[in-house]
Scaffold this active site. Sequence first.
Site, mmCIF file in Angstrom:
data_model
loop_
_atom_site.group_PDB
_atom_site.id
_atom_site.type_symbol
_atom_site.label_atom_id
_atom_site.label_comp_id
_atom_site.label_asym_id
_atom_site.label_seq_id
_atom_site.Cartn_x
_atom_site.Cartn_y
_atom_site.Cartn_z
ATOM 1 N N HIS A 72 0.980 -1.154 0.013
ATOM 2 C CA HIS A 72 -0.016 -0.063 -0.088
ATOM 3 C C HIS A 72 1.034 1.121 -0.016
ATOM 4 O O HIS A 72 2.013 1.095 -0.208
ATOM 5 C CB HIS A 72 -0.900 0.057 1.052
ATOM 6 N N HIS A 95 3.883 1.430 2.318
ATOM 7 C CA HIS A 95 5.254 0.795 1.448
ATOM 8 C C HIS A 95 5.834 1.506 0.630
ATOM 9 O O HIS A 95 7.048 1.684 0.368
ATOM 10 C CB HIS A 95 4.744 -0.786 1.054
ATOM 11 N N GLN A 133 7.897 3.050 11.216
ATOM 12 C CA GLN A 133 7.599 3.646 12.438
ATOM 13 C C GLN A 133 6.418 2.792 12.834
ATOM 14 O O GLN A 133 6.011 2.904 14.014
ATOM 15 C CB GLN A 133 7.622 5.196 12.745
ATOM 16 N N ASP A 175 5.427 0.177 12.926
ATOM 17 C CA ASP A 175 5.697 -1.266 13.837
ATOM 18 C C ASP A 175 7.053 -0.641 14.401
ATOM 19 O O ASP A 175 8.156 -1.092 14.319
ATOM 20 C CB ASP A 175 6.126 -2.437 12.861
ATOM 21 N N GLN A 179 8.931 -3.403 16.633
ATOM 22 C CA GLN A 179 9.871 -4.031 15.602
ATOM 23 C C GLN A 179 11.089 -3.193 15.205
ATOM 24 O O GLN A 179 12.305 -3.564 14.986
ATOM 25 C CB GLN A 179 8.878 -4.277 14.251
ATOM 26 N N ARG A 189 -3.675 -5.315 6.726
ATOM 27 C CA ARG A 189 -4.894 -5.937 7.525
ATOM 28 C C ARG A 189 -6.059 -5.080 7.349
ATOM 29 O O ARG A 189 -6.964 -5.528 7.876
ATOM 30 C CB ARG A 189 -4.572 -6.042 8.841
HETATM 31 P P1 AMP Z 1 4.526 -5.443 6.585
HETATM 32 O O1 AMP Z 1 4.091 -5.618 4.926
HETATM 33 O O2 AMP Z 1 3.196 -5.025 7.208
HETATM 34 O O3 AMP Z 1 5.522 -6.380 7.241
HETATM 35 O O4 AMP Z 1 5.218 -3.905 6.453
HETATM 36 C C1 AMP Z 1 6.643 -3.711 5.680
HETATM 37 C C2 AMP Z 1 7.164 -2.432 6.086
HETATM 38 O O5 AMP Z 1 6.368 -1.395 5.906
HETATM 39 C C3 AMP Z 1 7.428 -2.415 7.738
HETATM 40 O O6 AMP Z 1 8.819 -1.784 7.971
HETATM 41 C C4 AMP Z 1 6.220 -1.545 8.258
HETATM 42 O O7 AMP Z 1 6.709 -0.779 9.599
HETATM 43 C C5 AMP Z 1 6.094 -0.613 7.122
HETATM 44 N N1 AMP Z 1 4.706 -0.087 7.213
HETATM 45 C C6 AMP Z 1 3.231 -0.795 7.241
HETATM 46 N N2 AMP Z 1 2.694 0.261 7.444
HETATM 47 C C7 AMP Z 1 2.967 1.337 7.105
HETATM 48 C C8 AMP Z 1 2.589 2.623 7.112
HETATM 49 N N3 AMP Z 1 1.221 2.824 7.345
HETATM 50 N N4 AMP Z 1 3.344 3.920 7.139
HETATM 51 C C9 AMP Z 1 4.662 3.764 6.845
HETATM 52 N N5 AMP Z 1 5.178 2.272 6.728
HETATM 53 C C10 AMP Z 1 4.387 1.176 6.797
#
Ligand code: AMP
Length: 286
Positions: free
Chosen positions: A30, A33, A144, A146, A149, A183
Amino acid sequence: MRIAETRERLAEERAALGTVALVPTMGALHEGHRSLIRLAHQYADDVVVSVFVNPLQFGPDEDFSRYPRTFDADVRACAEEGVRLVFAPSPEEMYTGNRQVTVSAGPMGDVLEGEFRPGHFDGVLTVVLKLFNLVRPQVAIFGQKDAQQLAMIRRMVADLDVPVRVVGAPTMREPDGLALSSRNRYLGPEDRRTGLYLSRALAEGRATAAQGPSAVRRAARRVLEEAAEARPPLRLDYLALVDPATFAEIGEDYAGEAVLAVAGKVGTTRLIDNMSVTFLPRTARG
Ligand code: AMP
């Protein structure tokens, strides 16, 4: 843009790249990312995105099997953002059958997210270290969104002398404040309305920073009490106001930047969010 699904193919493709900024993801990409990818371009010659839904970081009752998988759209998004290489291994490619050794997150991995998702951060750190070793980036970008994490990865890199520069990227939100998340697509319109209480609670907490940590916690909690009465209700896992380096709760004398973090479930969907809150020294507060 190239796509590598095996470690052999990855090694071949990596050899042709210059300095690399890696953006690890679980796909279902999204705008959040995409913002990480855009930031990554500022740090290296080439951007590599990994797309891997990591079974190790999901608990037995979590959503691993139903986690959204939208690979074709993800590849298009990466191509649009100028990504040089997508690494998309299968679980079998990443984890051979007789695996034994994993990374242990330590005590910081047992609080907040770690308390509600036992073993989660061991799984995250293990896959991130493997990705670092396979892709060999100079820089890696994490959101940020997460926050725990990101903090855990910074700790791993410091404690294990991993030669990768970790860069944090701001959280992207919908215009109404909802943090973007893969999600969110699980949420119906009513769930989504309840989900908005998370960012509202954080924003109202942050707005009282001038009065100190207790006031911030109280203001956020008031909103979350309202959320518990909503239809459908928010079932709160935790609200925490912590030191971003340790994820320990801060005291009333804390000065500097803290993280106000919240997690809960709407229906079967678990949502997390956080905002940073800056405290002046106690003597300088209004
Ligand atoms: P995920 O695919 O959910 O594991 O996320 C991959 C990366 O994208 C991780 O470093 C997340 O922290 C980051 N991420 C997820 N949602 C957002 C958001 N709304 N804004 C910025 N980064 C995000």
